[in-house]
Design an enzyme around this catalytic site. Structure first.
Site: not given
Length: 767
Positions: A425, A460, A498, A626, A630
């Site tokens: 990954d 964010e 948003a 991780d 995953d």
């Protein structure tokens, strides 16, 4: 429900096989695995159908006693395996003491020693008394062997009982005849019975010592746990037992002390030696906000930390659990040995009886036939077969744990050696997972860099994604005032959406823009340029204004990534990178990491499908991620390797867990698996070849050619040391040294980017 029980009363691999087979037939028991080397039962059962009382009853009926692991405190004897080994040592010394006079009188004349002349009657009485004393010293072997014979579940002790009892009682019958004046003092086997039991006692003692040393890794882990903690309650420092520490307690740690539990530093600064847990040789700096791991050593300054995990939830407890379960697991290669061990003892008994009858039929004297019978029974050794795999697995998993690598099963060890493809990954695995803002490019008049950053950070700030945190951090560093948004929505794999000042704002991929009707042609050339530099470029758009700018962030490649990839290629592995980023970004990062194959623009839910495609070609595939996000891909792969960050070790995900974020440990794990499997094959070879050669020789196949017959005492010595040799071969694994992967090479300096700042702590999940 899964439980670990310590089993008392096992004497050979046949005992372990009997327990497994009996429990596996019991309703409600999903799995039962016995590790003969560690004398533990790993059982998984449905508590609605059966319970531990029923399992204990089954064990008791089989002649064994089970003690629940979690109820058994590790005292000094357990820590050194001194209890059983000490008992066996006393038994051996007592047997040896009584057998020495027999050895002297029987072997003395052969060695030219001065031996007192004794009458036949005196010699018979002396041998009878001393041999009886030796038998009494090892009487538990006789009792166990006879008990299992009666229950039609013969084991190694049954073979010893049959061999020694035949020799003893035959000699007793001859002795009685001699005393009655009806025969001469010929063909007595007292010394054989005595020697056999002495060698058996010695072999069991050496085996117990050696087996104890194979589990040194787990004992050292248990020994790491400190006994007390200095807790600050109501402003007062109180030293309490570690079992009384609660989550939320503030704990003071002084220089040289062990950190008692897992937690987060709230004040102070120090360097902490984490080598015992992570294998990292250099002390790690700890300051406010940093995670600390229980059982690690505070080296320099004092600090206070708040306990976050105690008891069985600590990282050390999780590691011990994983390592113990791995040590108790079976590698697929062991299945053949298990089948052989189960049928071994009845087969040997049959061979011994047939050999005895055949020699009598062809006209050989009873004394010779008895010698063959006893030798065959004694030389056979299922223990070597039973110890071949678990001792090597215990050593291999222990060696890995010392290096910060948790191998969760023997099966994982076996798969790791056969890997064809390694899939990494990208974010958080190949890269550090802490991206920083690098570029802000306006593409619409009226919007400057600062305004782009303000809008992007405002939408964010509700996200936990690493890219979002990079943007928000950059805004905070510029002291920008962020605005509130409404109807925030994270679109996995695409970006976010948003409402800001009643206007819809989107930040994300080209596909997100296309699906919402935004034209980004004007921004495409600059997007392509940023992506060719390995940066993740995102389009920022507002309803009625269109695409207003580009926000670019970049993640730094881990210092160990390229070294690990290069080493894997040298091992002949195909290396892939899988990422949700577009192909340009993926290929730029892959090039930097020396990876040739890239699977780009793959959504999180589609990663497992990509793994399946690689497997479709008949390849054995490992996925490295991780451990949480995953999970589907890790489960789909033939071998899942989870990256453990800080105290958040994903022990439930992946077959192997790397405690450190050092990808060179992938290379070590594969190399160690090859080494362990090589040792297992060596052990199995010697265990099989020993019995294949030894039993026919004991049966007398060489007698017609050479006139030589195997002495039962020599057979006993060979049997005793066969198990010791297998365990000793496993112990040689302590000299293992991983192949170099340039760990000592000077790491390249990190690439600094605008607005980059250090962030510590756990990495949040990706979109």
């Amino acid at each position: 429900m899964k439980k670990i029980l310590n089993i008392e009363g096992m004497h050979c691999a046949s005992c372990a096989a009997n327990i497994e087979r009996t429990l596996s037939k019991e309703e409600g028991i999903a799995a039962a695995t016995v590790n003969f080397a560690s004398e533990k039962l790993f059982v998984e059962f449905d508590e609605k159908v059966t319970d531990l009382k029923r399992i204990d009853k089954i064990l008791e009926d089989l002649g064994f006693k089970g003690t629940l692991e979690e109820n058994k405190e590790a005292g000094p004897k357990d820590m050194k395996d001194g209890g059983k080994a000490a008992r066996l040592k006393r038994r051996f010394l007592l047997s040896l003491l009584f057998s020495l006079p027999i050895i002297y009188f029987v072997m003395g004349p052969m060695l030219g020693l001065a031996v007192p002349r004794l009458t036949n009657q005196t010699s018979v009485i002396m041998q009878f008394v001393l041999t009886t004393a030796v038998i009494l010293a090892s009487f538990s072997t006789w009792v166990n062997g006879l008990k299992n014979l009666i229950k039609l579940r013969p084991n190694m002790d049954s073979l010893v009982f049959l061999g020694t009892s035949v020799a003893y009682f035959y000699s007793l019958a001859v002795s009685i005849t001699t005393f009655g004046g009806h025969g001469e003092l010929l063909h007595l086997y007292y010394e054989s019975a005595a020697f056999i039991l002495v060698f058996i006692s010695l072999g069991k003692y050496l085996e117990a010592r050696a087996k104890g040393r194979t589990s040194e890794a787990i004992k050292k882990l248990i020994g790491l746990q400190p006994k007390e903690a200095m807790v600050i309650r109501d402003g007062v420092e109180i030293k309490i037992p570690i079992a009384e520490v609660l989550v939320g307690d503030v704990i003071l740690v002084k220089p040289g002390e062990k950190i008692p539990v897992d937690g987060v530093v709230i004040s102070g600064y120090s360097g902490v030696d984490e080598k015992a847990i992570t294998g990292e040789s250099i002390p790690v700096e700890k300051r406010e906000g940093d995670a600390v791991i229980g059982a690690t050593i505070n080296k320099t300054g004092s600090f206070e930390f708040r306990a976050t995990k105690v008891g069985k939830d600590t990282m050390l407890a999780q590691i011990i659990k994983v390592v113990e379960e791995a040590m108790g697991s079976k590698a697929p290669i062991q299945l053949l040995a298990d089948k052989v061990a189960y049928y071994f003892v009845p087969t040997v008994m049959s061979i011994a009886i047939v050999s005895f009858i055949v020699w009598l039929i062809i006209g050989q004297p009873l004394a010779m036939a008895l010698t063959v019978l006893v030798s065959v029974l004694i030389i056979a050794c299922p223990c070597a077969l039973g110890l071949a795999t678990p001792t090597a697995v215990m050593m291999g998993t222990g060696l890995a744990a010392k290096r910060g690598i948790l191998i969760k099963s023997g099966g994982a060890l076996e798969v790791a050696k056969d890997l064809d493809i390694i899939v990494f990954d990208k974010t958080g695995t190949l890269t550090v997972g802490e991206p920083s803002l690098t570029d802000m490019i306006p593409v619409k008049e009226g919007f400057g860099e600062e305004e782009l950053l303000r809008i992007a950070a405002s939408v964010e700030k509700s996200s936990e994604h690493p890219l979002a945190q990079a943007i928000v951090s950059a805004a905070n560093e510029r002291d920008l005032v962020l605005r509130d948004v409404e109807k925030f929505e994270a679109l996995v794999g695409f970006g976010i959406k948003a409402k800001l000042d009643e206007k819809t704002v989107l930040l994300g991929t080209r596909r997100l823009m296309t699906e919402n009707g935004f034209d980004f042609n004007v921004a495409e050339p600059k997007m392509a340029m940023l992506e060719s530099q390995g940066k993740t470029a995102m389009l920022l758009a507002m309803r009625d204004a269109g695409v207003i700018g580009i926000i670019a962030v970049a993640d730094r490649l881990k210092d160990s990534s390229k070294q690990a990839v290069t080493a894997l290629k040298k091992m002949g592995k195909e290396v892939y990178m899988i990422t949700g980023d577009n192909r340009r970004v993926g290929e730029a990062i892959a090039k930097e990491a020396a990876i040739d194959r890239v699977l780009a623009e793959v959504l999180p839910q589609d990663k497992s499908s990509e793994i399946k495609k690689l497997q479709a070609g008949g390849k054995v595939v490992a996925m490295i991620g991780d451990g949480i996000n995953d999970a589907p891909a890790l489960a789909q792969a033939d071998l899942g390797i989870a990256i453990g960050s800080g105290t958040d070790v994903a022990v439930e995900t992946g077959d192997i867990v790397l405690i450190k974020d050092d990808l060179r440990d992938v290379v070590t794990a594969i190399d160690l698996s090859r080494y362990t499997l090589r040792k297992i094959r060596q052990n199995l070879f010697w265990a099989f070849i020993y019995n294949v050669i030894g039993i026919p020789i004991a049966a007398g196949v060489l007698y017609p050619l050479t006139g030589w017959l195997l002495n039962p005492a020599i057979a006993a010595a060979a049997m005793a040391f066969s198990s010791v040799s297998v365990v000793s071969n496993a112990l040689l694994m302590r000299g293992y040294r991983p192949k170099p992967t340039q760990r000592g090479a000077k790491a390249p300096p990190p690439r600094l980017r605008p607005f980059q700042r250090s962030r510590r702590g756990s990495r949040p999940p990706r979109r």
